[in-house]
Design an enzyme around this catalytic site. Structure first.
Site: not given
Length: 403
Positions: A91, A359, A389
């Site tokens: 991510c 996202h 994260c």
């Protein structure tokens, strides 16, 4: 060591990551090339002006495989002499691309870079590239592997976050995102996606549900309850790792977790001399970058220790930060960050986040850096921190300072 400056930051709108999404017929390489061309055009650059393109992308298979960064360069208006590097830190891939570029500039290894990333989640399914930590028994057993949704629920259980708290944060994210769009706060950064005839395909984030209420979210089923409690029974794995827990409270669902979307983002990073040579004014300097490894089972707590690390390494305190962007992978991630640092919600994700707008895995890190910079300028503030994260237990952070 020289400074690294941000000269530009832009992104596409985020499309729903499914067959009826507006960007579903746009390929990953086409969307990437469009952003590269936008950076070139917005800044009046020649095709050979940058040293390299560093491009984050998580699911590197199919159309996103084969060094997508190089493919994007070749499809774009940049010169073929620019090589292209694809990277994957899950991510945080888009942020890591920016951080790598900045540190290259600081070290004198090139005067300028275009850094960012892309993820077409509706075209290339998340997880379709496989993962040793999930499928290799030796590694999965050693790390007490559980899926990310279970990890988010472990955070909620460990730190006392209720579903009502998570839902309230999600509703506020939707409200803030809708307000930001209504006030054109993203106008400086948005690059509309056009078709081959020049007609607009998408010019605003389409995942948002601005009318969402707590009552709406209360009707949703907890997404990870069955996989935790029934089959394959990941809650038992969690309690083996954390024997002080007697259960896992499943609070996350589609409404308080990040959305599956398509999108791309790019940041132009360069030295002072680069800006002077091209008549560009720097918008901010990248003051510090950091990354860290954390517990791979609870997995998503990385923003806390990486923020501690970046502040310590740069001699700063949390009070030195004017605004924060903490990726809304799951509500508990943001709640834990605010709890750990006693940060006011009024300083965190002030224009909404991934729970509202989605996202796109490889792009989000670059998106939130651009969003942070735009808002610092809008409010005439100085310093911001962005953090995410990361799967398998990692965290990444960037501190930017306006100049």
């Amino acid at each position: 060591m020289s400074e690294a400056y941000i000269y530009d930051a832009c992104r596409t709108p985020r499309g729903k990551g499914r067959p009826d999404g507006s960007l579903h017929e746009v390929t990953s390489v086409a969307l990437s090339a469009r952003l590269l061309n936008a950076v070139k055009a917005r800044n009046g650059l020649e095709g050979h002006a940058v040293e390299d393109v560093i491009w984050g992308n998580v699911t590197q298979v199919g159309e996103q495989g084969g060094c997508l960064a190089r493919s994007a360069v070749l499809l774009s208006d940049l010169d073929e002499s620019i090589p292209g590097l694809s990277i994957n830190r899950f991510c945080a891939s888009g942020m890591e691309a920016v951080n790598l570029a900045a540190n290259q500039v600081k070290a004198g290894a090139g005067a300028a870079y275009i850094a960012g990333g892309v993820e077409m989640m509706g075209r290339v399914a998340m997880g379709s590239d496989g993962a040793a930590i999930a499928v290799d028994p030796a590694l999965a057993l050693k790390t007490y592997f559980v899926p990310q949704g279970i990890s988010a629920d472990i955070i909620a259980t460990e730190y006392g976050f209720t579903r009502e708290m998570a839902d309230a944060l999600a509703v506020e994210s939707q409200r803030r995102a809708a307000e930001a769009w209504a006030e054109n706060r993203f106008a400086k950064s948005i690059v509309p996606v056009l078709d081959q005839n020049g007609l607009t395909i998408l010019d605003r984030d389409e995942y948002m549900r601005p009318g969402t209420t707590p009552e709406d979210l209360a009707k949703l089923k907890a997404s990870f309850k069955d996989m935790g409690e029934v089959m394959p029974g990941f809650d038992k794995v969690a309690m083996l790792k954390y024997p002080h827990l007697d259960h896992v409270e499943h609070i996350h669902h589609a409404g308080n977790s990040s959305g599956i979307v398509d999108g791309a983002a790019a940041v132009l990073i360069g030295s002072k001399a680069f800006g002077e040579a091209h008549g560009l004014k720097p918008r901010a300097r990248i003051r510090a970058t950091a990354k860290i490894g954390t517990d791979p089972t609870i997995m998503l707590t990385g923003p806390v220790p990486v923020t501690e690390k970046i502040l310590r390494d740069s001699g700063m305190a949390i009070s030195d930060i004017d605004l924060f962007e903490v990726n809304e992978a799951f509500a508990a991630v943001v709640l834990r960050f605010m709890q750990a640092f006693d940060v006011s919600p009024d300083k965190v994700n002030v224009n909404g986040g991934a729970m509202a707008m989605g996202h796109p895995l490889g792009a989000t890190g670059a998106i939130i850096i651009g969003t942070l910079l735009d808002e610092l300028e809008r409010r005439d503030l100085s310093t911001g921190l962005a953090t995410l994260c990361i799967a398998s237990g990692m965290g990444a952070a960037t501190i930017i300072e306006r100049v």
